[in-house]
Write an enzyme that holds these catalytic residues in place. Structure first.
Site, mmCIF file in Angstrom:
data_model
loop_
_atom_site.group_PDB
_atom_site.id
_atom_site.type_symbol
_atom_site.label_atom_id
_atom_site.label_comp_id
_atom_site.label_asym_id
_atom_site.label_seq_id
_atom_site.Cartn_x
_atom_site.Cartn_y
_atom_site.Cartn_z
ATOM 1 N N CYS A 136 0.848 -1.198 0.000
ATOM 2 C CA CYS A 136 0.000 0.000 0.000
ATOM 3 C C CYS A 136 0.882 1.247 0.000
ATOM 4 C CB CYS A 136 -0.921 0.008 1.213
ATOM 5 S SG CYS A 136 -2.085 -1.371 1.271
ATOM 6 N N CYS A 173 -4.138 -6.592 8.871
ATOM 7 C CA CYS A 173 -4.053 -5.795 7.642
ATOM 8 C C CYS A 173 -5.165 -4.753 7.628
ATOM 9 C CB CYS A 173 -4.148 -6.690 6.408
ATOM 10 S SG CYS A 173 -4.071 -5.762 4.858
ATOM 11 N N GLN A 203 -14.962 -8.304 -8.038
ATOM 12 C CA GLN A 203 -14.366 -7.086 -7.496
ATOM 13 C C GLN A 203 -14.194 -7.180 -5.982
ATOM 14 O OE1 GLN A 203 -13.120 -4.862 -9.310
ATOM 15 N NE2 GLN A 203 -14.240 -4.697 -11.234
ATOM 16 N N TYR A 252 -16.092 -9.092 -21.461
ATOM 17 C CA TYR A 252 -15.346 -9.389 -20.226
ATOM 18 C C TYR A 252 -16.317 -9.351 -19.047
ATOM 19 C CZ TYR A 252 -11.485 -7.992 -23.310
ATOM 20 O OH TYR A 252 -10.611 -7.868 -24.362
ATOM 21 N N GLU A 282 -17.486 -13.835 -22.042
ATOM 22 C CA GLU A 282 -16.377 -14.005 -21.102
ATOM 23 C C GLU A 282 -15.511 -15.179 -21.563
ATOM 24 O OE1 GLU A 282 -13.616 -14.155 -18.473
ATOM 25 O OE2 GLU A 282 -15.069 -12.518 -18.249
ATOM 26 N N ASN A 331 -15.023 -4.163 -20.090
ATOM 27 C CA ASN A 331 -14.314 -4.072 -18.807
ATOM 28 C C ASN A 331 -13.074 -4.960 -18.906
ATOM 29 O OD1 ASN A 331 -13.547 -3.708 -16.173
ATOM 30 N ND2 ASN A 331 -15.278 -4.781 -15.271
ATOM 31 N N CYS A 338 -9.314 -0.220 -15.611
ATOM 32 C CA CYS A 338 -8.522 -0.216 -14.383
ATOM 33 C C CYS A 338 -7.126 0.349 -14.622
ATOM 34 C CB CYS A 338 -8.422 -1.633 -13.801
ATOM 35 S SG CYS A 338 -7.683 -2.841 -14.920
#
Length: 465
Positions: free
Chosen positions: A93, A171, A295, A324, A345, A392, A419
């Site tokens: 991160c 975490c 997701q 997708y 897909e 996507n 993304c």
């Protein structure tokens, strides 16, 4: 003649070199960069304007890779809260010490810069990023590696660029139930002395712990990824885990004996409990299998699906194709309004899940097909043009064949969920040169504390006069 005795070296082991650096920018991954002796020093966890002391780990031809030791002058965007105890060991991160408002500004600028390079900002502005609420504890799934260090069991993430597992008991970006399950599994594997996989010798049983949580129901599905099939220790561990953590509704074993970095193998079997996890996204229920992709930030996924549906404005005379499509999240939301929706897909397992989800939601106007996105679109070139095509794609974006098939099919509108700003901008450039214009776009923060950013873009076909 007798040789004189050589003097024993008294020099101590050479200490790693440290550098004093001033960070001038962040790269696309949110990692600090500083000029140093005609090279670029890379310092994760450091922000623009900061002066830092960093330890040299590796010197390359153009870059010096370092580890942050301390900051001498803090940037204004640095937060005073210490969110993660292993931030500088895990490195998963890079923005976790940056104020969240500044993270959102960085991501907005990331999208703006990518579009600007392609000359796409003449007629449109990049709005503020939709923030994630909350920015911590949002990850509803985790794939964690097992390791053993000095007889102690570790479960965590690989340190960036290595095979060293960093144990992270708490975490801050994982859903609290993931941390709870991980702690229980760690203790029991240690207590039972269950063997843990050693990648160097390719021996041992447990390789990965995969946990998927439904924030809506508070339930979880757990998968033990093992080096070989085990019908003694793991069924016992599964039964014990479900008794210890009642929120776990099912435990599976996936077998992966390959020597590579792929986490899941091809064979999955149920050890205890239910076969799937049911999650609710908006007003759609989704059945998610242990090996299915979905997701990790379900709250933001719901916002994206709702946004796509809102922008599409479909009715029963309209048709749509979702490329997708995964397990059907976008397609099923569109099917609430459209007359007909097709989902395409590549992975057959996801198509099976998507078909089950259409039945689960009584959406008989939604059908799913397994195949390559470009090839399937080309097959439909003789059909009536769909009102909408949604895409996507993975991080690399759309292939040239797919883009060509898209603008040849000429849907009235295209909604692109991306993304990666760079591949998105490249593909938008191609589409705007072939009969489409950008109507609106919206960045959405799916992954707080990291540099990743999702962007939703609506394109309209330019009708020829």
């Amino acid at each position: 003649m007798k040789k004189p005795a050589q003097k024993r070296s008294t020099s101590k082991k050479q200490q790693p070199e440290t550098l004093k650096l001033t960070i001038d920018r962040l790269d696309h991954d949110g990692i600090g960069l500083a000029p140093y002796n005609n090279k670029i020093a890379v310092v994760q966890g450091a922000f623009p304007g900061e002066t830092v002391i960093a330890e040299v780990e590796h010197i390359g031809r153009t870059h010096i890779f370092t580890r942050l030791l301390r900051t001498l002058r803090n940037a204004q965007q640095r937060t005073t809260n210490v969110a993660c105890k292993v931030e500088h060991q895990c490195l998963g991160c890079p923005l976790i010490s940056m104020k969240y408002s500044d993270q959102l500004l960085f991501k907005q600028q990331r999208v703006t810069s990518a579009l600007q390079k392609q000359g796409l900002l003449d007629d449109i502005d990049v709005p503020a990023v939709f923030p994630s609420d909350p920015p911590f504890g949002y990850r509803a799934s985790a794939k964690l590696a097992f390791s053993r260090h000095r007889e102690k069991v570790f479960i965590g993430l690989y340190k960036r660029g290595s095979h060293e597992v960093i144990d992270c008991p708490e975490c801050p970006v994982h859903h609290p139930l993931i941390n709870k399950i991980t702690a229980v599994v760690r203790d029991e594997v240690q207590r039972q002395n269950i063997s843990v996989y050693n990648s160097r010798h390719q021996r041992g049983l447990l390789r990965y712990l995969v946990v998927r949580v439904s924030p809506h129901s508070g339930k979880a599905l757990v998968t033990f990824v093992s080096n070989f099939r085990d019908l003694q220790q793991l069924p016992k561990l599964a039964k014990w885990l479900m008794r210890k953590v009642p929120e776990v509704i099912g435990v599976h074993q996936n077998i992966n004996s390959s020597g590579g970095n792929v986490i899941l193998g091809e064979q999955t079997m149920r050890l205890q409990g239910l076969p799937d996890l049911i999650e609710t996204i908006g007003d759609i229920r989704l059945r998610i299998a242990p090996e299915a992709f979905f997701q990790i930030n379900t709250t933001q996924a719901a916002r994206i699906y709702a946004l796509v549906r809102q922008w599409a404005q479909l009715n029963k005379q309209d048709s749509a194709i979702d490329l997708y499509c995964g397990i059907g999240g976008i397609a099923l939301h569109l099917a609430k309004d459209a007359g007909q929706v097709e989902g395409i897909e590549y992975f057959a397992g996801a198509v099976r899940n998507a078909t089950e989800n259409s039945h689960l939601n009584n959406l008989n106007n939604c059908h799913f097909f397994a195949g390559d996105a470009a090839e399937e679109l080309q097959k439909r070139s003789e059909q009536r043009n769909p009102t909408l095509i949604t895409v996507n794609p993975p991080r690399k974006g759309c292939s040239d064949d797919l883009l060509e098939a898209l603008y040849k099919l000429q849907p009235k509108q295209i909604i692109y969920v991306s993304c990666d700003p760079d591949s998105l901008s490249r593909d938008l450039k191609t589409l705007t040169e072939n009969g489409y214009k950008i109507k609106q776009l919206q960045p959405v923060d799916m992954f707080p504390q990291t540099a990743h950013i999702e962007t939703v873009v609506q394109l309209e076909r330019i009708d020829k006069a």
